[in-house]
Design a protein around this motif. Sequence first.
Motif, PDB file in Angstrom:
ATOM      1  N   GLY A  30       0.813  -1.216   0.000  1.00 19.32           N
ATOM      2  CA  GLY A  30       0.000   0.000   0.000  1.00 19.32           C
ATOM      3  C   GLY A  30       0.845   1.265   0.000  1.00 19.32           C
ATOM      4  O   GLY A  30       0.553   2.225  -0.734  1.00 19.32           O
ATOM      5  N   ILE A  31       1.903   1.274   0.804  1.00 19.50           N
ATOM      6  CA  ILE A  31       2.787   2.445   0.866  1.00 19.50           C
ATOM      7  C   ILE A  31       3.404   2.719  -0.495  1.00 19.50           C
ATOM      8  O   ILE A  31       3.582   3.881  -0.887  1.00 19.50           O
ATOM      9  CB  ILE A  31       3.884   2.228   1.928  1.00 19.50           C
ATOM     10  CG1 ILE A  31       3.272   2.281   3.341  1.00 19.50           C
ATOM     11  CG2 ILE A  31       4.986   3.279   1.799  1.00 19.50           C
ATOM     12  CD1 ILE A  31       4.251   1.927   4.435  1.00 19.50           C
ATOM     13  N   PHE A  34       1.089   4.864  -2.490  1.00 20.11           N
ATOM     14  CA  PHE A  34       1.038   6.245  -2.008  1.00 20.11           C
ATOM     15  C   PHE A  34       2.291   7.014  -2.432  1.00 20.11           C
ATOM     16  O   PHE A  34       2.225   8.171  -2.849  1.00 20.11           O
ATOM     17  CB  PHE A  34       0.893   6.274  -0.485  1.00 20.11           C
ATOM     18  CG  PHE A  34      -0.504   6.028  -0.014  1.00 20.11           C
ATOM     19  CD1 PHE A  34      -1.491   6.997  -0.185  1.00 20.11           C
ATOM     20  CD2 PHE A  34      -0.856   4.838   0.582  1.00 20.11           C
ATOM     21  CE1 PHE A  34      -2.796   6.782   0.240  1.00 20.11           C
ATOM     22  CE2 PHE A  34      -2.156   4.597   1.010  1.00 20.11           C
ATOM     23  CZ  PHE A  34      -3.134   5.581   0.840  1.00 20.11           C
ATOM     24  N   LEU A  35       3.453   6.362  -2.330  1.00 22.64           N
ATOM     25  CA  LEU A  35       4.696   6.996  -2.781  1.00 22.64           C
ATOM     26  C   LEU A  35       4.654   7.247  -4.284  1.00 22.64           C
ATOM     27  O   LEU A  35       5.079   8.299  -4.767  1.00 22.64           O
ATOM     28  CB  LEU A  35       5.894   6.104  -2.442  1.00 22.64           C
ATOM     29  CG  LEU A  35       6.459   6.194  -1.030  1.00 22.64           C
ATOM     30  CD1 LEU A  35       7.583   5.180  -0.852  1.00 22.64           C
ATOM     31  CD2 LEU A  35       6.956   7.593  -0.723  1.00 22.64           C
ATOM     32  N   TYR A  37       2.022   7.725  -6.127  1.00 17.34           N
ATOM     33  CA  TYR A  37       1.098   8.834  -6.380  1.00 17.34           C
ATOM     34  C   TYR A  37       1.791  10.178  -6.144  1.00 17.34           C
ATOM     35  O   TYR A  37       1.670  11.110  -6.938  1.00 17.34           O
ATOM     36  CB  TYR A  37      -0.108   8.699  -5.459  1.00 17.34           C
ATOM     37  CG  TYR A  37      -1.164   9.766  -5.666  1.00 17.34           C
ATOM     38  CD1 TYR A  37      -2.148   9.608  -6.645  1.00 17.34           C
ATOM     39  CD2 TYR A  37      -1.192  10.910  -4.886  1.00 17.34           C
ATOM     40  CE1 TYR A  37      -3.123  10.569  -6.831  1.00 17.34           C
ATOM     41  CE2 TYR A  37      -2.154  11.884  -5.058  1.00 17.34           C
ATOM     42  CZ  TYR A  37      -3.121  11.709  -6.043  1.00 17.34           C
ATOM     43  OH  TYR A  37      -4.075  12.676  -6.233  1.00 17.34           O
ATOM     44  N   TYR A  38       2.547  10.255  -5.041  1.00 16.03           N
ATOM     45  CA  TYR A  38       3.243  11.498  -4.704  1.00 16.03           C
ATOM     46  C   TYR A  38       4.280  11.841  -5.767  1.00 16.03           C
ATOM     47  O   TYR A  38       4.379  13.005  -6.207  1.00 16.03           O
ATOM     48  CB  TYR A  38       3.907  11.343  -3.338  1.00 16.03           C
ATOM     49  CG  TYR A  38       4.793  12.517  -2.955  1.00 16.03           C
ATOM     50  CD1 TYR A  38       4.237  13.697  -2.475  1.00 16.03           C
ATOM     51  CD2 TYR A  38       6.176  12.439  -3.087  1.00 16.03           C
ATOM     52  CE1 TYR A  38       5.042  14.778  -2.130  1.00 16.03           C
ATOM     53  CE2 TYR A  38       6.984  13.499  -2.748  1.00 16.03           C
ATOM     54  CZ  TYR A  38       6.420  14.667  -2.272  1.00 16.03           C
ATOM     55  OH  TYR A  38       7.230  15.726  -1.934  1.00 16.03           O
ATOM     56  N   LYS A  41       2.654  12.865  -9.042  1.00 17.02           N
ATOM     57  CA  LYS A  41       2.081  14.211  -8.874  1.00 17.02           C
ATOM     58  C   LYS A  41       3.150  15.274  -9.053  1.00 17.02           C
ATOM     59  O   LYS A  41       2.922  16.302  -9.699  1.00 17.02           O
ATOM     60  CB  LYS A  41       1.449  14.328  -7.487  1.00 17.02           C
ATOM     61  CG  LYS A  41       0.758  15.666  -7.227  1.00 17.02           C
ATOM     62  CD  LYS A  41       0.110  15.691  -5.856  1.00 17.02           C
ATOM     63  CE  LYS A  41      -0.588  17.030  -5.613  1.00 17.02           C
ATOM     64  NZ  LYS A  41      -1.231  17.071  -4.271  1.00 17.02           N
ATOM     65  N   ASP A  55      -5.195  11.191 -11.203  1.00 21.11           N
ATOM     66  CA  ASP A  55      -5.982  10.107 -10.614  1.00 21.11           C
ATOM     67  C   ASP A  55      -6.167   8.950 -11.594  1.00 21.11           C
ATOM     68  O   ASP A  55      -6.146   7.783 -11.206  1.00 21.11           O
ATOM     69  CB  ASP A  55      -7.348  10.625 -10.159  1.00 21.11           C
ATOM     70  CG  ASP A  55      -7.238  11.552  -8.956  1.00 21.11           C
ATOM     71  OD1 ASP A  55      -6.227  11.446  -8.234  1.00 21.11           O
ATOM     72  OD2 ASP A  55      -8.141  12.376  -8.754  1.00 21.11           O
ATOM     73  N   LEU A  58      -3.122   6.707 -11.899  1.00 20.03           N
ATOM     74  CA  LEU A  58      -2.984   5.859 -10.714  1.00 20.03           C
ATOM     75  C   LEU A  58      -3.937   4.671 -10.808  1.00 20.03           C
ATOM     76  O   LEU A  58      -3.549   3.526 -10.540  1.00 20.03           O
ATOM     77  CB  LEU A  58      -3.277   6.668  -9.453  1.00 20.03           C
ATOM     78  CG  LEU A  58      -3.206   5.873  -8.137  1.00 20.03           C
ATOM     79  CD1 LEU A  58      -1.767   5.453  -7.861  1.00 20.03           C
ATOM     80  CD2 LEU A  58      -3.758   6.685  -6.976  1.00 20.03           C
ATOM     81  N   THR A 132       8.381   5.290 -10.292  1.00 21.17           N
ATOM     82  CA  THR A 132       7.600   4.875  -9.117  1.00 21.17           C
ATOM     83  C   THR A 132       7.606   3.361  -8.953  1.00 21.17           C
ATOM     84  O   THR A 132       7.601   2.850  -7.833  1.00 21.17           O
ATOM     85  CB  THR A 132       6.152   5.375  -9.232  1.00 21.17           C
ATOM     86  OG1 THR A 132       5.466   4.639 -10.243  1.00 21.17           O
ATOM     87  CG2 THR A 132       6.109   6.847  -9.596  1.00 21.17           C
TER      88      THR A 132
END
Length: 362
Positions: A30-31, A34-35, A37-38, A41, A55, A58, A132
């Motif tokens: 999960g992390i 999130f990384l 996505y960051y 972005k 979005d 992702l 990523t």
Amino acid sequence: MNQFLYISWNVDPNLYEGFVTLRYYSLLFGISFFLGYYLIKKMFSHEKCPEEWLDKILIYTVIATVIGARLGHVLFYDPGHYLSNPIEILKIWEGGLASHGAAIAIIIALWIYSKKVSKKSVLWSLDKVVVTVAIAACLIRVGNLMNSEIIGTKSSSESAFFFQYNAERSIAGYFSPYGLTNDDIDIKPISDAKMLDGFNYPLAALSISFPNEIKLSKAISQSFYNEYDSNYLESEEHFFTLPSNESNPVIKDNVFTTTIAIIPRIPTQLIEAGCNLFIFLLLFWGYWKKKWHEMQGLLFGAFLILLFGARFIIEFWKEHQTLHDENSINMGQWLSIPAILVGLFFVIRALKNKNHKIDEAN
């Protein structure tokens, strides 16, 4: 007396057990998103892309990763089993994800994304997503370590890991009809080592505490020896028993004590995680400092060469995940070869076409 140094890895893969069980692997998986996505972005903001693209990329990537990794494992590693038991394909929580399948699915998903959303070249999207994916691959291999899975071959190195938790779980599973759990199993290292099969195996004292209502007998101890004796060396991942004698094992006060030989292994999960972290840092530096994303396909090609090149090499030290001739390369290596060749193609193409317009659609 031979001193045998190694690292004892005794980590429960469950971070939290309750109404819902949280595993380290799931948390790290999960992390990684999130990384990702960051980072995406930040790259989209740097290139002044519309927010609505973020979005969607992702969603495309997450769905492709999960479905592709699962189907890759099903088709590449054990198609016979899953085609005979199709419901098993849905049981992702039981394990079985293949990075090669995820890579193929992500490429397909981003091609669709490029056609329907960004209207840019698929390489424009891939050059960002692979940055990523590299850090995600690092975290997932750490998750594999927490699960004590994807282990390496046996080793006498001081940096070798004895996966104690899995060894104790194996013993507890064998004695589960008697109500035993991992808490009833205790493995304590002994400094002695024994030469068997041309390899120095460190010794350990194994203690098994049975419930008071269970009357221990020689028959119970002998069944354990039959299951884990040295004749099973090639099939047992983490330990095997030594020949029994008058003083070994000892049965006293419902406690079964014996000496076992343990099997330390190369921590290939950590090695691969370190390689993936290096790949991430290189691609991150290449994007922000060297502007490699302006040479379309360079980041994507470099990612394929480095990730699957490292995978090809590390596979030589992994315990075989699928049956194959030990003198030949395995499935993971066969699948890595075309990925490396594709990567070489895109790196050469990018370097030859430095002025290629980055927003030209395929």
